[in-house]
Design a protein around this motif. Sequence first.
Motif, PDB file in Angstrom:
ATOM      1  N   ALA A  21       0.830  -1.206   0.000  1.00 40.61           N
ATOM      2  CA  ALA A  21       0.000   0.000   0.000  1.00 40.61           C
ATOM      3  C   ALA A  21       0.862   1.252   0.000  1.00 40.61           C
ATOM      4  O   ALA A  21       0.531   2.251  -0.660  1.00 40.61           O
ATOM      5  N   LEU A  22       1.959   1.225   0.726  1.00 40.70           N
ATOM      6  CA  LEU A  22       2.884   2.368   0.726  1.00 40.70           C
ATOM      7  C   LEU A  22       3.430   2.626  -0.677  1.00 40.70           C
ATOM      8  O   LEU A  22       3.526   3.775  -1.118  1.00 40.70           O
ATOM      9  N   ALA A  23       3.810   1.549  -1.359  1.00 43.12           N
ATOM     10  CA  ALA A  23       4.339   1.692  -2.717  1.00 43.12           C
ATOM     11  C   ALA A  23       3.279   2.223  -3.672  1.00 43.12           C
ATOM     12  O   ALA A  23       3.574   3.003  -4.582  1.00 43.12           O
ATOM     13  N   ARG A  24       2.037   1.828  -3.452  1.00 40.58           N
ATOM     14  CA  ARG A  24       0.950   2.198  -4.351  1.00 40.58           C
ATOM     15  C   ARG A  24       0.380   3.583  -4.052  1.00 40.58           C
ATOM     16  O   ARG A  24       0.093   4.370  -4.967  1.00 40.58           O
ATOM     17  N   LEU A  25       0.230   3.889  -2.769  1.00 40.70           N
ATOM     18  CA  LEU A  25      -0.473   5.109  -2.360  1.00 40.70           C
ATOM     19  C   LEU A  25       0.431   6.175  -1.753  1.00 40.70           C
ATOM     20  O   LEU A  25       0.028   7.339  -1.641  1.00 40.70           O
ATOM     21  N   GLY A  26       1.639   5.769  -1.317  1.00 40.36           N
ATOM     22  CA  GLY A  26       2.501   6.709  -0.610  1.00 40.36           C
ATOM     23  C   GLY A  26       2.097   6.826   0.852  1.00 40.36           C
ATOM     24  O   GLY A  26       1.041   6.334   1.260  1.00 40.36           O
ATOM     25  N   PRO A  27       2.923   7.463   1.672  1.00 39.34           N
ATOM     26  CA  PRO A  27       2.627   7.569   3.105  1.00 39.34           C
ATOM     27  C   PRO A  27       1.552   8.602   3.413  1.00 39.34           C
ATOM     28  O   PRO A  27       1.362   9.558   2.675  1.00 39.34           O
ATOM     29  N   THR A  28       0.861   8.382   4.531  1.00 35.15           N
ATOM     30  CA  THR A  28      -0.112   9.344   5.049  1.00 35.15           C
ATOM     31  C   THR A  28       0.577  10.224   6.097  1.00 35.15           C
ATOM     32  O   THR A  28       1.746  10.030   6.422  1.00 35.15           O
ATOM     33  N   VAL A  29      -0.169  11.148   6.644  1.00 35.77           N
ATOM     34  CA  VAL A  29       0.378  11.994   7.707  1.00 35.77           C
ATOM     35  C   VAL A  29       0.604  11.196   8.983  1.00 35.77           C
ATOM     36  O   VAL A  29       1.280  11.672   9.903  1.00 35.77           O
ATOM     37  N   HIS A  30       0.042   9.989   9.052  1.00 36.87           N
ATOM     38  CA  HIS A  30       0.184   9.159  10.250  1.00 36.87           C
ATOM     39  C   HIS A  30       1.370   8.203  10.168  1.00 36.87           C
ATOM     40  O   HIS A  30       1.610   7.446  11.111  1.00 36.87           O
ATOM     41  N   HIS A  31       2.099   8.216   9.068  1.00 40.81           N
ATOM     42  CA  HIS A  31       3.260   7.335   8.928  1.00 40.81           C
ATOM     43  C   HIS A  31       4.505   7.947   9.576  1.00 40.81           C
ATOM     44  O   HIS A  31       4.660   9.174   9.625  1.00 40.81           O
ATOM     45  N   ARG A  32       5.374   7.063  10.056  1.00 35.71           N
ATOM     46  CA  ARG A  32       6.607   7.479  10.736  1.00 35.71           C
ATOM     47  C   ARG A  32       7.721   7.579   9.692  1.00 35.71           C
ATOM     48  O   ARG A  32       8.239   6.577   9.225  1.00 35.71           O
ATOM     49  N   ARG A  33       8.066   8.805   9.358  1.00 33.75           N
ATOM     50  CA  ARG A  33       8.996   9.036   8.261  1.00 33.75           C
ATOM     51  C   ARG A  33      10.424   8.599   8.550  1.00 33.75           C
ATOM     52  O   ARG A  33      11.227   8.435   7.635  1.00 33.75           O
ATOM     53  N   SER A  34      10.753   8.382   9.817  1.00 38.45           N
ATOM     54  CA  SER A  34      12.094   7.924  10.181  1.00 38.45           C
ATOM     55  C   SER A  34      12.240   6.407  10.085  1.00 38.45           C
ATOM     56  O   SER A  34      13.351   5.887  10.221  1.00 38.45           O
ATOM     57  N   PHE A  35      11.144   5.689   9.854  1.00 36.97           N
ATOM     58  CA  PHE A  35      11.197   4.235   9.728  1.00 36.97           C
ATOM     59  C   PHE A  35      11.525   3.881   8.279  1.00 36.97           C
ATOM     60  O   PHE A  35      10.938   4.436   7.347  1.00 36.97           O
ATOM     61  N   ALA A  36      12.419   2.931   8.090  1.00 37.86           N
ATOM     62  CA  ALA A  36      13.024   2.669   6.783  1.00 37.86           C
ATOM     63  C   ALA A  36      12.018   2.466   5.638  1.00 37.86           C
ATOM     64  O   ALA A  36      12.167   3.100   4.586  1.00 37.86           O
ATOM     65  N   PRO A  37      11.010   1.603   5.772  1.00 34.54           N
ATOM     66  CA  PRO A  37      10.094   1.406   4.633  1.00 34.54           C
ATOM     67  C   PRO A  37       9.371   2.688   4.237  1.00 34.54           C
ATOM     68  O   PRO A  37       9.099   2.912   3.052  1.00 34.54           O
ATOM     69  N   VAL A  38       9.036   3.537   5.229  1.00 38.21           N
ATOM     70  CA  VAL A  38       8.362   4.799   4.928  1.00 38.21           C
ATOM     71  C   VAL A  38       9.342   5.765   4.272  1.00 38.21           C
ATOM     72  O   VAL A  38       9.008   6.448   3.297  1.00 38.21           O
ATOM     73  N   ALA A  39      10.566   5.830   4.790  1.00 34.32           N
ATOM     74  CA  ALA A  39      11.592   6.694   4.205  1.00 34.32           C
ATOM     75  C   ALA A  39      11.871   6.297   2.764  1.00 34.32           C
ATOM     76  O   ALA A  39      12.043   7.152   1.884  1.00 34.32           O
ATOM     77  N   THR A  40      11.907   4.998   2.503  1.00 37.92           N
ATOM     78  CA  THR A  40      12.119   4.510   1.139  1.00 37.92           C
ATOM     79  C   THR A  40      10.980   4.942   0.236  1.00 37.92           C
ATOM     80  O   THR A  40      11.197   5.406  -0.895  1.00 37.92           O
ATOM     81  N   SER A  41       9.756   4.827   0.730  1.00 40.10           N
ATOM     82  CA  SER A  41       8.588   5.233  -0.038  1.00 40.10           C
ATOM     83  C   SER A  41       8.636   6.726  -0.353  1.00 40.10           C
ATOM     84  O   SER A  41       8.346   7.149  -1.475  1.00 40.10           O
ATOM     85  N   LEU A  42       9.017   7.519   0.628  1.00 35.43           N
ATOM     86  CA  LEU A  42       9.127   8.964   0.424  1.00 35.43           C
ATOM     87  C   LEU A  42      10.199   9.284  -0.604  1.00 35.43           C
ATOM     88  O   LEU A  42      10.033  10.179  -1.436  1.00 35.43           O
ATOM     89  N   GLY A  43      11.320   8.555  -0.536  1.00 31.72           N
ATOM     90  CA  GLY A  43      12.402   8.789  -1.482  1.00 31.72           C
ATOM     91  C   GLY A  43      11.981   8.476  -2.904  1.00 31.72           C
ATOM     92  O   GLY A  43      12.299   9.220  -3.845  1.00 31.72           O
ATOM     93  N   GLU A  44      11.244   7.386  -3.072  1.00 30.67           N
ATOM     94  CA  GLU A  44      10.778   7.017  -4.397  1.00 30.67           C
ATOM     95  C   GLU A  44       9.767   8.030  -4.925  1.00 30.67           C
ATOM     96  O   GLU A  44       9.773   8.377  -6.106  1.00 30.67           O
ATOM     97  N   ALA A  45       8.902   8.529  -4.023  1.00 34.44           N
ATOM     98  CA  ALA A  45       7.922   9.528  -4.431  1.00 34.44           C
ATOM     99  C   ALA A  45       8.611  10.824  -4.835  1.00 34.44           C
ATOM    100  O   ALA A  45       8.239  11.476  -5.821  1.00 34.44           O
ATOM    101  N   ALA A  46       9.641  11.213  -4.066  1.00 33.57           N
ATOM    102  CA  ALA A  46      10.377  12.437  -4.386  1.00 33.57           C
ATOM    103  C   ALA A  46      11.085  12.303  -5.730  1.00 33.57           C
ATOM    104  O   ALA A  46      11.120  13.243  -6.528  1.00 33.57           O
TER     105      ALA A  46
END
Length: 232
Positions: free
Chosen positions: A194-219
């Motif tokens: 879901a992270l790969a498909r939709l990206g993180p929400t405001v409730h996701h922890r951006r310092s956690f690796a899978p979320v950080a990876t998702s943010l990097g890919e989105a950027a």
Amino acid sequence: MAATPVVRLPLGEDDIRPSFRRERAAMKRGVWPVAGCDEAGRGPLAGPVVAAAVILDPARVPRGLDDSKKLDRETREKLYAKICASAAVAVAFAPPERIDRDNILRASLWALARAVAALPVKPRLVFVDGRDRIVVDCDCEAVIRGDAIIASIAAASIVAKVTRDRLMTRLALDHPGYGFERHMGYCVPEHVAALARLGPTVHHRRSFAPVATSLGEAAAAMHDLATGVLPL
């Protein structure tokens, strides 16, 4: 003829259950009230850490208290109702922003201290699950596996878990597609997909690796769109 030696099979580890023994020992020393505190949600990729503090009524300790992880959802809900009806209870939250700023351990200890401070009765002794003591205005004892051996910590673990599960189920209504109501924000394949498909929400922890990876890919994708680079 020599007697045949008796072969004893090795005994398994005893089934440890929480008891009110340490609280009663403190009462006998003249130390009361005694609180137990625990948290839920250190590991997930999304949602807050929820901390709970509980002062049990010595005359109405609910039967069946145990580490919340050992209980099914229905049992936790029933015990939660009994705890809230008979004990002094408080909860506190460490939101994702604080977790990302302070790290998960510090944010959890902060939330635990806030839960104790929010109790309607000020305790004279606090038992906290784990290795780390918290900053409170009374004595504090850290107890490893405390949720498995101390009744008030077990009660706090149940309150924290039920409260957090209800919150994540509510967040699932606001953010469909992530499956929060099923995995409660933990790092399972459904959530990572879901992270790969939709990206993180405001409730996701951006310092956690899978979320950080998702943010990097989105950027990176946004940068490619801005520069006119199309994905192959």
